[in-house]
Scaffold this motif. Structure first.
Motif, PDB file in Angstrom:
ATOM      1  N   GLY A   1      38.426  38.291  42.907  1.00  0.00           N
ATOM      2  CA  GLY A   1      37.847  37.265  43.767  1.00  0.00           C
ATOM      3  C   GLY A   1      37.311  36.083  42.986  1.00  0.00           C
ATOM      4  O   GLY A   1      37.494  34.914  43.373  1.00  0.00           O
ATOM      5  N   ILE A   2      36.653  36.366  41.880  1.00  0.00           N
ATOM      6  CA  ILE A   2      36.120  35.291  41.039  1.00  0.00           C
ATOM      7  C   ILE A   2      37.263  34.455  40.460  1.00  0.00           C
ATOM      8  O   ILE A   2      37.214  33.213  40.467  1.00  0.00           O
ATOM      9  N   LYS A   3      38.319  35.114  39.988  1.00  0.00           N
ATOM     10  CA  LYS A   3      39.468  34.401  39.436  1.00  0.00           C
ATOM     11  C   LYS A   3      40.168  33.554  40.488  1.00  0.00           C
ATOM     12  O   LYS A   3      40.726  32.494  40.181  1.00  0.00           O
ATOM     13  N   GLU A   4      40.152  34.031  41.738  1.00  0.00           N
ATOM     14  CA  GLU A   4      40.822  33.290  42.818  1.00  0.00           C
ATOM     15  C   GLU A   4      40.023  32.077  43.284  1.00  0.00           C
ATOM     16  O   GLU A   4      40.516  31.290  44.090  1.00  0.00           O
TER      17      GLU A   4
ATOM     18  N   VAL B   1      36.733  48.766  42.755  1.00  0.00           N
ATOM     19  CA  VAL B   1      35.905  47.750  43.399  1.00  0.00           C
ATOM     20  C   VAL B   1      35.568  46.643  42.402  1.00  0.00           C
ATOM     21  O   VAL B   1      35.607  45.451  42.731  1.00  0.00           O
ATOM     22  N   GLU B   2      35.263  47.014  41.187  1.00  0.00           N
ATOM     23  CA  GLU B   2      34.964  46.013  40.160  1.00  0.00           C
ATOM     24  C   GLU B   2      36.168  45.122  39.885  1.00  0.00           C
ATOM     25  O   GLU B   2      36.032  43.895  39.728  1.00  0.00           O
ATOM     26  N   GLU B   3      37.345  45.705  39.850  1.00  0.00           N
ATOM     27  CA  GLU B   3      38.567  44.919  39.653  1.00  0.00           C
ATOM     28  C   GLU B   3      38.779  43.956  40.815  1.00  0.00           C
ATOM     29  O   GLU B   3      39.186  42.805  40.623  1.00  0.00           O
TER      30      GLU B   3
ATOM     31  N   MET C   1      43.782  34.358  49.669  1.00  0.00           N
ATOM     32  CA  MET C   1      43.189  35.146  48.586  1.00  0.00           C
ATOM     33  C   MET C   1      43.436  36.629  48.815  1.00  0.00           C
ATOM     34  O   MET C   1      43.314  37.122  49.944  1.00  0.00           O
ATOM     35  N   SER C   2      43.750  37.328  47.741  1.00  0.00           N
ATOM     36  CA  SER C   2      43.982  38.772  47.876  1.00  0.00           C
ATOM     37  C   SER C   2      42.708  39.500  48.294  1.00  0.00           C
ATOM     38  O   SER C   2      42.782  40.542  48.966  1.00  0.00           O
ATOM     39  N   ILE C   3      41.526  38.982  47.930  1.00  0.00           N
ATOM     40  CA  ILE C   3      40.293  39.668  48.344  1.00  0.00           C
ATOM     41  C   ILE C   3      40.076  39.590  49.849  1.00  0.00           C
ATOM     42  O   ILE C   3      39.331  40.397  50.414  1.00  0.00           O
TER      43      ILE C   3
END
Length: 490
Positions: free
Chosen positions: A343-346, A336-338, A380-382
């Protein structure tokens, strides 16, 4: 606690043939709460042999359906009798609140009752025959030996969805619960034994998916695999099951959209959006983790979510004030942390959460703060990947067609929701949404007589309802000529 912490094979409680064991950890404080056998291929083969023999000798499959139904109904009664013990075990095992676990036990008993009532309602039908003096009929027979693999998030609930219809229809089975949350499944096998399920009919093997699950999936003496879990494992099971073209019933998760129109009841939609995600810390296959909010109310809606989320009470599942418990394990929290870091990087905006809590009382548990991302897009992957944790992504839309297009932009198709007071609009959306379940002005509601399953890569087949019982039967056509005569073709 009078719990037989063993495997159950051919009517006997046994340790693993290897002698290996696994410690079961309480995710709230990492305390060891049990040690259970760690079965492997050898244990699985023994259980399959017992189930095969029990099916082939016909003792259970040929038992009158009313009698099978009575035993399944007895299991429901025993679950109700031992509800508090089962709820306590479920909360110890998973970290969820005991209040939620009590509700699960009511639902589980309801599943067994439902299939008990259906046991003698599937007797087949007569169909028209083109030949005079003949009878043409369709009957439904048990599939045979069933391998059942259940997940860690709702251990006994998911087990009930598989055990009850399999037993009601006369199959034999081998169940493999998640290796990290087996305790309530062990207990319900004890109750099934008490209810009178014959030896060899229901077998329980404890161990890892890489050994027990793999053997169930590939063994030619297993006729059906029913699996609930992740999409990667589901694809491996499909490949392994091709060895003897097994029947498959797969529920492989979802990335479920929840569309909020501006004309929805605002406060109710906010409340249900939170309920749709944060029960059991978001570890729910049907969680509404993709909020798709009409642009005109987006900012107000997000603000309302954030304010509510900041007030969440995290803690022990046995604390009456706790609203959200821990994640299941350190490994899962790391995933979950990863996901959040991605998400932040995206470029998504972290509106709240995104870290472990600082409360000293929570440091020994696998806790993670409820998290909301805004400014999300479907590339986005998230937005596309299943976090299986307490994380919401929020997307905007302007027009109805755009909302539906966003909702369908996923490889998954398990469930979704639509919030609006315009019922014709809701019906238009529902018709176009490619999901197995769509709720209008609700989210995450299910009950035994409604089918459950997904479109696309969310799985194959259905559980619950009448379709759930069909997964455990084969359909046979029987034609009887009452006045046979020579054909004289040759």
């Amino acid at each position: 606690m009078n719990l037989k912490q063993q495997q159950y094979i051919n009517g006997k409680w046994v340790d693993a043939l290897s002698g290996n064991t696994r410690e079961i950890i309480n995710p709230f404080n990492q305390e060891v709460i049990a040690a259970v056998p760690e079965g492997d291929e050898a244990d699985t083969k023994a259980a399959i042999a017992a189930a095969r023999k029990a099916f082939d000798n016909g003792e259970w499959s040929e038992t009158p359906a009313t009698e099978r139904g009575a035993i399944v109904r007895k299991i429901a009664e025993l679950i109700e009798r031992d509800k508090e013990e089962l709820a306590r075990l479920e909360s110890l095992d998973t970290g969820k609140t005991v209040e939620e676990s009590r509700g699960d036990m009511d639902d589980i008993a309801g599943v067994f009752r439902y299939y008990a009532e259906l046991a003698d309602k599937n007797g087949g039908e007569l169909i028209d025959s083109p030949i005079p003096n003949s009878i043409s009929r369709v009957v439904h027979e048990p599939v045979g030996v069933c391998g059942q693999i259940t997940p860690w998030n709702y251990p006994l609930l998911q087990a009930s969805w598989k055990l009850a219809p399999a037993l009601a229809t006369g199959n034999t089975l081998i169940m493999k619960p998640s290796e990290i949350t087996p305790l309530t499944t062990i207990k319900v096998f004890e109750l099934m034994e008490e209810a009178g399920v014959p030896a060899g009919v229901a077998n329980l093997v404890l161990g890892a998916g890489s050994t027990v699950g793999a053997e169930l999936s590939s063994n030619v003496d297993v006729d059906l695999i029913s699996f609930t879990g992740g999409i990667v494992t589901g694809k491996k099971i499909m490949q392994a099951a091709s060895a003897n073209v097994k029947k498959l019933a797969l529920e492989l998760g979802g990335k479920n959209p929840n569309i909020i129109f501006a004309d929805a009841d605002f406060e109710t939609a906010v409340d249900q959006a939170l309920n749709g995600v944060f029960f059991h810390a978001g570890q729910i296959c049907s969680a509404g983790t993709r909020l798709i909010v009409e642009e005109s109310i987006h900012d107000e809606f997000v603000s309302a979510l954030v304010e509510r989320v900041k007030k969440f009470k995290l803690g022990s599942g046995f604390d009456e004030d706790t609203q959200m418990g821990p994640l299941i394990s350190a490994e899962h929290r790391a995933k979950v942390e990863e996901y959040v870091e991605t998400g932040i990087k995206e470029g998504a905006t972290l509106a709240v959460g995104g870290s472990r809590p600082e409360d000293p009382e929570l440091q020994n548990g696998f806790f993670y703060l409820p998290t909301i991302f805004t400014d999300c897009t479907t590339d986005m992957s998230i937005v596309q990947d299943e976090a299986f944790g307490p994380v919401i992504t929020v997307e905007k839309f302007r027009e109805e067609e755009e909302a539906v297009k966003l909702a369908n932009d996923s490889v998954y198709g398990l469930a979704g929701g639509v919030w609006t007071n315009d019922i014709p609009k809701a019906e238009r959306c529902v018709k176009k949404m490619r999901m197995g379940t769509v709720w209008i002005n609700d989210f995450n509601l299910y009950f035994p007589h409604a089918p459950w399953g997904g479109f696309k890569q969310s799985g194959i087949g259905r559980e619950l309802g009448k379709l759930g019982i069909e997964e455990y039967t084969e359909t046979k056509h029987i034609f009887q000529n009452l006045k046979p005569e020579p054909v004289n073709w040759f």
